[in-house]
Design a protein around this motif. Structure first.
Motif, PDB file in Angstrom:
ATOM      1  N   UNK A  31      -6.203   4.010   2.545  1.00  0.00           N
ATOM      2  CA  UNK A  31      -4.841   3.925   3.179  1.00  0.00           C
ATOM      3  C   UNK A  31      -3.646   4.376   2.591  1.00  0.00           C
ATOM      4  N   UNK A  32      -2.421   4.707   3.497  1.00  0.00           N
ATOM      5  CA  UNK A  32      -1.405   4.992   2.874  1.00  0.00           C
ATOM      6  C   UNK A  32      -0.234   4.104   3.545  1.00  0.00           C
ATOM      7  N   UNK A  80     -20.237  -3.164   7.802  1.00  0.00           N
ATOM      8  CA  UNK A  80     -18.988  -3.881   7.102  1.00  0.00           C
ATOM      9  C   UNK A  80     -17.874  -2.947   6.936  1.00  0.00           C
ATOM     10  N   UNK A  81     -16.669  -3.377   6.948  1.00  0.00           N
ATOM     11  CA  UNK A  81     -15.566  -2.584   6.931  1.00  0.00           C
ATOM     12  C   UNK A  81     -14.671  -2.870   5.611  1.00  0.00           C
ATOM     13  N   UNK A  82     -14.101  -1.799   5.033  1.00  0.00           N
ATOM     14  CA  UNK A  82     -13.443  -2.136   4.036  1.00  0.00           C
ATOM     15  C   UNK A  82     -11.930  -1.159   3.996  1.00  0.00           C
ATOM     16  N   UNK A  83     -11.042  -1.849   3.615  1.00  0.00           N
ATOM     17  CA  UNK A  83      -9.440  -1.244   3.619  1.00  0.00           C
ATOM     18  C   UNK A  83      -9.123  -1.164   2.116  1.00  0.00           C
ATOM     19  N   UNK A  84      -9.058   0.116   1.708  1.00  0.00           N
ATOM     20  CA  UNK A  84      -8.667   0.440   0.207  1.00  0.00           C
ATOM     21  C   UNK A  84      -7.139   0.891   0.465  1.00  0.00           C
ATOM     22  N   UNK A  85      -6.722   1.347  -0.942  1.00  0.00           N
ATOM     23  CA  UNK A  85      -5.478   1.894  -1.158  1.00  0.00           C
ATOM     24  C   UNK A  85      -4.087   1.079  -0.780  1.00  0.00           C
ATOM     25  N   UNK A  86      -3.233   1.816  -0.377  1.00  0.00           N
ATOM     26  CA  UNK A  86      -1.721   1.204  -0.386  1.00  0.00           C
ATOM     27  C   UNK A  86      -1.522   0.307   0.603  1.00  0.00           C
TER      28      UNK A  86
END
Ligand code: 5AD
Ligand code: SF4
Length: 441
Positions: free
Chosen positions: A46-47, A72-78
């Motif tokens: 993400x941004x 399974x959900x994952x949120x990466x980044x900013x």
């Protein structure tokens, strides 16, 4: 978990981070799939640079609030770094929240997910090393990204990046150069050096190269025909970078130098650490260079307190510099930043008005500058083929799109394509955002 899907938002740093995340997952035995429906693990890189970018990931997650069972959900980044564990509350079906400074721990976090942990985090910014991995699944077979520095030590008043990507960490020059040589061996012809502020690169090894010297060294790697870099900060942009470009045609004659505003008052309130005059000195270096260096920039309109006079100074700067292209944005209030609580926020309508005026002005400049190229010869590196127009998609060293026809190679045939080759193209037409031409044989 066997399969994963990943969607990437934001800048080239994020795009390249995703290449490393994908490489890491593949090395752990996962298979990438093209649609989230087919995936056991769904990742969003993400941004959060502007509010609109941040909202995108929450829209995506909402789509799966009900239908996402079993995944399974994952949120990466900013956004992950910025919102941290609050994401678990806002989107309870998310099991992994990790910022870019934690990707070295990805294999370990995957093990935790596999063993059923549904609250896995990687949020520490205390990390003095850049993420170096042998596993990178590169998207493009000819042009490769190399991260040289991660994080940012500046504190621009509008910007989330120091909070989302943490303090600066440079890679050793040996590790950067080894990667460049390896890429050349694999057949890559173009390298793009990446960092939030590449100009503040400082080799942590005894060789102690600065950015200009690293750039020279990458430009000398056998087989690498084009080198680009992004992004620069005027405060750390030294003349030696221009000298390096002048010395070696493999270093592309294009510099992206974000100015943000043409008003020294606004620049001071943005905490940009340079005045308009200091910025213009750097522009003069480029204009006086032996090579014809293309200059592009980023501009924010409607920063708190930006007066009509400030804005006019930005418009006047466009005439003075004559950028070949620019990215322009309406100021967006961001969490944690110094500008968040500044008085005198500009209304949305007024920001839109200023943006439209700015973009119209820049469009006219681009039409004029691109038209000047009609009749000239440009070297175009082929990136692909546009079936709709019947043209090869090319790019010039100045980073312009130059679409062209080839008399002996009108279209890809039997899998054979011109992608990755370069041609001398006569420019025959010019628009605001691209050129068209034909190969000279
Ligand atoms: N609002 C609007 N634009 C922003 N940028 C960074 N932060 C913000 C913000 N809060 C722009 C800057 C930067 C580019 C990547 O995004 O112009 O150079
Ligand atoms: Fe977006 Fe900035 Fe993060 Fe890149 S570094 S993904 S532009 S917030």
């Amino acid at each position: 978990m066997q399969t994963f899907y990943i969607e990437t938002f934001g800048c080239q740093m994020n795009a390249h981070d995703s290449e490393k995340v994908i490489g890491t997952l593949l090395s752990q035995g996962y298979t990438q799939v093209a649609k989230p429906d087919q995936a056991d693990l769904v990742l969003y890189n993400t941004c959060s640079i502007r509010d609109k970018a941040e909202q995108k990931v929450f829209h995506r997650l909402d789509e799966f609030k009900r239908s996402g069972q079993g995944k399974v959900f994952g949120v990466l980044g900013c956004v992950a770094q910025q919102e941290g564990e609050r994401i678990f509350e806002r989107a309870p079906h998310v099991s992994l929240v990790a910022g870019s400074a934690s990707y070295a721990r990805l294999p370990e976090m995957l093990v935790q997910l596999e063993s059923g942990n549904r609250r896995v985090t990687g949020l520490s910014l205390h990390n003095d090393q850049a993420f170096d991995t042998p596993f990178t699944k590169r998207d493009n077979p000819h042009r490769a990204y190399i991260t040289i520095i991660e994080g940012c030590d500046k504190s621009c008043a509008y910007c989330v990046v120091p909070f989302t990507r943490g303090p600066e960490r440079s890679r050793t020059s040996a590790s950067v150069l080894n990667e460049a040589r390896e890429l050349a061996r694999m057949g890559y012809i173009e390298i793009q050096l990446l960092g939030q502020n590449v100009n503040s690169y400082r080799d942590p090894s005894p060789a102690a190269l600065d950015f200009a010297r690293l750039l020279r060294a990458v430009g000398q790697v056998d087989g690498i025909q084009r080198v680009r870099f992004t992004t620069s900060h005027p405060r750390d942009f030294v003349k030696d970078i221009i000298d390096a470009i002048d010395e070696n045609p493999a270093l592309c004659n294009h510099v992206h130098l974000p100015v943000q505003s043409g008003s020294s008052n606004v620049l001071a309130r943005m905490q940009r650490l340079y005045t308009r005059d200091e910025y213009m000195r750097r522009i003069e270096w480029m204009k006086n260079a032996r090579r014809d260096i293309s200059i592009t920039t980023d501009i924010i309109v409607g920063f708190p307190g930006e007066t009509e006079t400030d804005f006019e100074q930005t418009l006047e700067l466009l005439d003075q510099v004559e950028y070949d292209s620019l990215f322009s944005f309406k100021y967006s209030r961001r969490p944690n930043t110094a500008a968040l609580d500044l008085e005198d926020q500009i209304g949305e309508q007024e920001k839109s008005r200023r943006l439209a005026i700015l973009q119209e002005k820049q469009r006219a400049i681009q039409v004029r500058r691109n038209s000047d190229l009609i009749g000239k010869l440009e070297e175009a590196f082929v990136e692909g083929y546009n079936h709709a127009t019947g043209q090869w998609i090319g790019r010039t060293t100045q980073n312009r799109t130059l679409n062209f026809v080839h008399p002996h190679f009108p279209a890809p045939r039997e899998g054979a394509s011109l992608a990755g080759t370069s041609w001398n193209v006569r420019v025959t037409r010019a628009g605001p955002n691209s050129l068209a031409g034909e190969v000279v044989v």
